[in-house]
Write a protein that holds these residues in place. Structure first.
Motif, PDB file in Angstrom:
ATOM      1  N   VAL A  51      -6.313  -7.996 -72.705  1.00  0.00           N
ATOM      2  CA  VAL A  51      -7.313  -8.854 -73.676  1.00  0.00           C
ATOM      3  C   VAL A  51      -8.507  -8.225 -72.941  1.00  0.00           C
ATOM      4  O   VAL A  51      -8.752  -8.597 -71.818  1.00  0.00           O
ATOM      5  N   TYR A  52      -9.631  -7.915 -73.842  1.00  0.00           N
ATOM      6  CA  TYR A  52     -10.980  -7.652 -73.261  1.00  0.00           C
ATOM      7  C   TYR A  52     -11.886  -8.913 -73.881  1.00  0.00           C
ATOM      8  O   TYR A  52     -11.817  -9.469 -74.786  1.00  0.00           O
ATOM      9  N   ALA A  62     -21.166 -12.701 -69.087  1.00  0.00           N
ATOM     10  CA  ALA A  62     -22.789 -12.745 -68.759  1.00  0.00           C
ATOM     11  C   ALA A  62     -22.575 -12.892 -67.130  1.00  0.00           C
ATOM     12  O   ALA A  62     -21.870 -13.627 -66.740  1.00  0.00           O
ATOM     13  N   TYR A  63     -23.547 -12.486 -66.330  1.00  0.00           N
ATOM     14  CA  TYR A  63     -23.586 -12.520 -65.098  1.00  0.00           C
ATOM     15  C   TYR A  63     -25.064 -12.506 -64.752  1.00  0.00           C
ATOM     16  O   TYR A  63     -25.837 -12.038 -65.318  1.00  0.00           O
ATOM     17  N   SER A 102     -19.737 -15.692 -66.344  1.00  0.00           N
ATOM     18  CA  SER A 102     -19.372 -16.753 -67.286  1.00  0.00           C
ATOM     19  C   SER A 102     -18.536 -15.886 -68.751  1.00  0.00           C
ATOM     20  O   SER A 102     -19.293 -15.015 -68.906  1.00  0.00           O
ATOM     21  N   PHE A 103     -17.668 -16.738 -68.931  1.00  0.00           N
ATOM     22  CA  PHE A 103     -17.012 -16.147 -70.414  1.00  0.00           C
ATOM     23  C   PHE A 103     -18.043 -16.310 -71.670  1.00  0.00           C
ATOM     24  O   PHE A 103     -18.574 -17.468 -71.770  1.00  0.00           O
ATOM     25  N   LYS A 104     -18.048 -15.346 -72.326  1.00  0.00           N
ATOM     26  CA  LYS A 104     -18.747 -15.523 -73.618  1.00  0.00           C
ATOM     27  C   LYS A 104     -17.997 -15.323 -75.037  1.00  0.00           C
ATOM     28  O   LYS A 104     -18.077 -16.305 -75.699  1.00  0.00           O
ATOM     29  N   SER A 105     -17.121 -14.485 -74.959  1.00  0.00           N
ATOM     30  CA  SER A 105     -16.192 -14.466 -76.239  1.00  0.00           C
ATOM     31  C   SER A 105     -14.975 -13.374 -75.786  1.00  0.00           C
ATOM     32  O   SER A 105     -15.086 -12.636 -74.939  1.00  0.00           O
ATOM     33  N   ALA A 106     -14.196 -13.429 -76.876  1.00  0.00           N
ATOM     34  CA  ALA A 106     -12.900 -12.385 -76.659  1.00  0.00           C
ATOM     35  C   ALA A 106     -13.498 -11.311 -77.382  1.00  0.00           C
ATOM     36  O   ALA A 106     -13.859 -11.368 -78.760  1.00  0.00           O
ATOM     37  N   ALA A 107     -13.187 -10.176 -76.753  1.00  0.00           N
ATOM     38  CA  ALA A 107     -13.845  -8.899 -77.559  1.00  0.00           C
ATOM     39  C   ALA A 107     -12.544  -8.051 -78.284  1.00  0.00           C
ATOM     40  O   ALA A 107     -12.957  -7.346 -79.196  1.00  0.00           O
ATOM     41  N   GLY A 108     -11.655  -8.295 -78.010  1.00  0.00           N
ATOM     42  CA  GLY A 108     -10.511  -7.490 -78.734  1.00  0.00           C
ATOM     43  C   GLY A 108      -9.064  -7.715 -77.822  1.00  0.00           C
ATOM     44  O   GLY A 108      -9.002  -8.142 -76.369  1.00  0.00           O
TER      45      GLY A 108
END
Length: 54
Positions: free
Chosen positions: A27-28, A32-33, A46-52
């Protein structure tokens, strides 16, 4: 899913993470950092979204 070595292009120092279990990413995610520390670690990630999913 478990792999024998770290999945990074740049090799890590052998004693950087004793006892670590490396896995193949399936899972990719987008993160952001705030920057990097002197030894290359992410600062305030910090987690932003699931990319794929592979």
């Amino acid at each position: 899913m478990v792999r024998p070595n770290a999945p990074f292009a740049k090799a890590l120092p052998r004693n950087a993470y004793p006892g670590a279990r490396w896995v193949q990413p399936v899972v990719y995610v987008d993160i952001a950092y705030g920057g990097r520390t002197g030894d290359g670690m992410l600062r305030h990630p910090s987690f932003k979204s699931a990319a794929g999913i592979q």
